[in-house]
Scaffold this active site. Structure first.
Site, PDB file in Angstrom:
ATOM      1  N   SER A   1       0.821  -1.200   0.000  1.00  0.00           N
ATOM      2  CA  SER A   1       0.000   0.000   0.000  1.00  0.00           C
ATOM      3  C   SER A   1       0.866   1.266   0.000  1.00  0.00           C
ATOM      4  O   SER A   1       1.714   1.437  -0.865  1.00  0.00           O
ATOM      5  CB  SER A   1      -0.959  -0.044   1.181  1.00  0.00           C
ATOM      6  OG  SER A   1      -1.991   0.891   1.045  1.00  0.00           O
TER       7      SER A   1
ATOM      8  N   ASP B   1      -5.474  -4.080  -2.429  1.00  0.00           N
ATOM      9  CA  ASP B   1      -4.466  -3.714  -1.443  1.00  0.00           C
ATOM     10  C   ASP B   1      -3.657  -4.923  -0.960  1.00  0.00           C
ATOM     11  O   ASP B   1      -4.213  -5.925  -0.524  1.00  0.00           O
ATOM     12  CB  ASP B   1      -5.176  -3.074  -0.243  1.00  0.00           C
ATOM     13  CG  ASP B   1      -4.227  -2.308   0.666  1.00  0.00           C
ATOM     14  OD1 ASP B   1      -3.177  -2.868   1.019  1.00  0.00           O
ATOM     15  OD2 ASP B   1      -4.550  -1.163   1.020  1.00  0.00           O
TER      16      ASP B   1
END
Length: 307
Positions: free
Chosen positions: A38, A189
């Site tokens: 991320s 993610d």
């Protein structure tokens, strides 16, 4: 001293990671390999492309994060009123596209002439590892290596696209679709499956140099505990529980001793309206945390105790 660096994900809280990087550089540490999920993937990518911590701090601390939240209007083709967040979720599987982040990162990489993985690799081996999650297959992806599973040449893949995959907080940003062999995988993610991949550069036996992890210590209350019970807040609490709690259970002593723990000062993952003053406080928290860590770090003791 040479080190490998692993950066945890955490949205805008990642500014704290950058503070730690600047401290490490000021103390003479040189990063050889980079990994992250991320927001950590974004910082890792820019460092791997040749940016220095102080150079990045000038960019990120003066950034208007709200430009990343592209807002499209749906009124022209919706005959009845439905909240736009719900429309985006139904239409795109995410409220925001994430495309402005990818484009912004790409422009920064262009300035260094390091757009694709081949531009930072030596003999076909990338020093950068980005974590993403293929929720269609239920697999964790280590990019660029795992792109071969989709008949994609890892060296020709754009770094900004890999980061775009890793930052795709479910429901908040659109997933990235990979099409291959008449199939489609949705990639989101990296933190869903490994938000803190401290293990990624571990080797059998004694390591040549240490791996330092930079982890964000979050003492925030959840959105719903603060009476924010809309669908977005509820969804973000679900994601936060997965990102922040699950992996911490499995972080072992040998990993905590090589971890720089950075307080997030109450900043939320998706606080894209973050003020510069608070961003500076986050940066300083990261810097001071790294100072404290280095004051206690002893590589020889680590090897004796854990390797």
């Amino acid at each position: 001293m040479k080190i490998d660096a692993v950066f945890e994900g955490g949205g805008v809280k990642g500014i704290g990671l950058l503070g730690a990087v600047c401290c490490l550089e000021d103390r003479g540490y040189e990063i050889q390999n980079y990994a992250g999920s991320s927001a950590g993937a974004m910082i890792a990518a820019l460092l791997a492309a040749g940016y220095k911590g102080n150079e990045l701090s000038k960019i990120i601390l003066n950034m208007d994060y709200e430009v990343f939240l592209d807002k499209k209007k749906f009124k022209d083709f919706m005959p009845i009123y439905i909240p736009e967040n719900i429309i985006r979720l139904l239409k795109d599987k995410g409220i925001y596209s994430g495309d402005p982040i990818e484009e912004y990162l790409k422009q920064l990489l262009i300035k260094k002439g390091k757009v694709k993985f081949k531009h930072i690799s030596v003999n076909g081996k990338s020093p950068l590892k980005i974590i993403a999650s293929d929720i269609t297959k239920g697999d964790m992806l280590i990019l660029p290596d795992d792109l071969v599973k989709y008949d994609i040449d890892p060296m020709e893949f754009e770094i900004s696209k890999a980061v775009r995959m890793s930052i795709s907080i479910p429901f908040f940003f659109k997933p990235v679709k990979i099409k291959y062999n008449d199939e489609i995988s949705y990639v989101v993610d990296g933190g869903i499956l490994s938000n803190y991949p401290i293990w990624i550069f571990d080797v059998q036996g004694t390591p040549r140099w240490p791996t330092f992890g930079m982890k964000l210590v979050d003492e925030n209350k959840s959105y719903t505990s603060r009476k924010r019970t809309d669908i977005v807040s509820y969804s973000l609490d679900i994601i936060s529980a997965m990102l922040n709690k699950n992996e911490e259970i499995y972080v072992k002593d040998k990993d905590w001793v090589r971890t720089i723990s950075i307080p997030t000062l109450g900043v939320e993952t998706t606080d894209f309206s973050l003020k510069k003053e608070k961003a500076l406080q986050l940066f300083e928290a990261g810097y001071k945390s790294a100072e404290k860590f280095l004051g206690n770090w002893n590589f020889q003791k680590y090897k004796n105790d854990y390797r």
